[in-house]
Design a protein around this motif. Structure first.
Motif, PDB file in Angstrom:
ATOM      1  N   PRO A   1       0.836  -1.209   0.000  1.00 56.54           N
ATOM      2  CA  PRO A   1       0.000   0.000   0.000  1.00 56.54           C
ATOM      3  C   PRO A   1       0.868   1.256   0.000  1.00 56.54           C
ATOM      4  O   PRO A   1       1.970   1.265   0.546  1.00 56.54           O
ATOM      5  N   TRP A   2       0.353   2.319  -0.613  1.00 54.82           N
ATOM      6  CA  TRP A   2       1.146   3.547  -0.775  1.00 54.82           C
ATOM      7  C   TRP A   2       1.551   4.144   0.553  1.00 54.82           C
ATOM      8  O   TRP A   2       2.606   4.755   0.670  1.00 54.82           O
TER       9      TRP A   2
ATOM     10  N   GLY B   1       5.223   7.502   0.684  1.00 54.60           N
ATOM     11  CA  GLY B   1       3.917   7.700   1.300  1.00 54.60           C
ATOM     12  C   GLY B   1       4.023   8.204   2.722  1.00 54.60           C
ATOM     13  O   GLY B   1       3.270   9.092   3.146  1.00 54.60           O
ATOM     14  N   LEU B   2       4.963   7.643   3.482  1.00 54.29           N
ATOM     15  CA  LEU B   2       5.165   8.107   4.864  1.00 54.29           C
ATOM     16  C   LEU B   2       5.655   9.552   4.898  1.00 54.29           C
ATOM     17  O   LEU B   2       5.221  10.334   5.745  1.00 54.29           O
ATOM     18  N   ALA B   3       6.543   9.904   3.972  1.00 52.94           N
ATOM     19  CA  ALA B   3       7.025  11.291   3.910  1.00 52.94           C
ATOM     20  C   ALA B   3       5.893  12.235   3.541  1.00 52.94           C
ATOM     21  O   ALA B   3       5.770  13.329   4.103  1.00 52.94           O
ATOM     22  N   GLY B   4       5.052  11.824   2.608  1.00 57.23           N
ATOM     23  CA  GLY B   4       3.905  12.647   2.223  1.00 57.23           C
ATOM     24  C   GLY B   4       2.911  12.813   3.358  1.00 57.23           C
ATOM     25  O   GLY B   4       2.384  13.909   3.586  1.00 57.23           O
ATOM     26  N   LEU B   5       2.642  11.736   4.086  1.00 57.19           N
ATOM     27  CA  LEU B   5       1.740  11.834   5.234  1.00 57.19           C
ATOM     28  C   LEU B   5       2.323  12.717   6.331  1.00 57.19           C
ATOM     29  O   LEU B   5       1.604  13.488   6.977  1.00 57.19           O
TER      30      LEU B   5
END
Length: 90
Positions: A18-19, A25-29
């Protein structure tokens, strides 16, 4: 070759990660959560002014992202277009 192996059997595809479990994805979140905290602490008035527009923006975004599990195989009504009919008449 063991008795469980088949010569024409293709290997099973691996499940995609999963993204939100990737580094990107973690950096974006993390960046999104930091921006949300910053906006909620220092720019509350601006966020509240833009809230009606953000609610309207949610409508097309939900339409784009939440229709992923519908299959999209047949857009023609009830899906009977590919089935043969009795007597050959529609």
């Amino acid at each position: 070759m063991t008795h469980h192996e088949h010569p024409n059997h293709a290997p099973e595809p691996q499940a995609r990660t999963p993204w939100y479990q990737t580094w990107t994805g973690l950096a974006g979140l993390g960046a999104t959560s930091l921006a949300a905290v910053y906006l909620s602490l220092f720019h509350v008035d601006h966020v509240l002014d833009a809230l009606p527009l953000l609610v309207l923006l949610l409508c097309p975004l939900m339409h784009l992202f939440m229709h992923g599990g519908h299959g999209h195989g047949g857009h023609g009504g009830n899906g009977d277009a590919d089935r043969p009919t009795k007597g050959g008449l529609p």
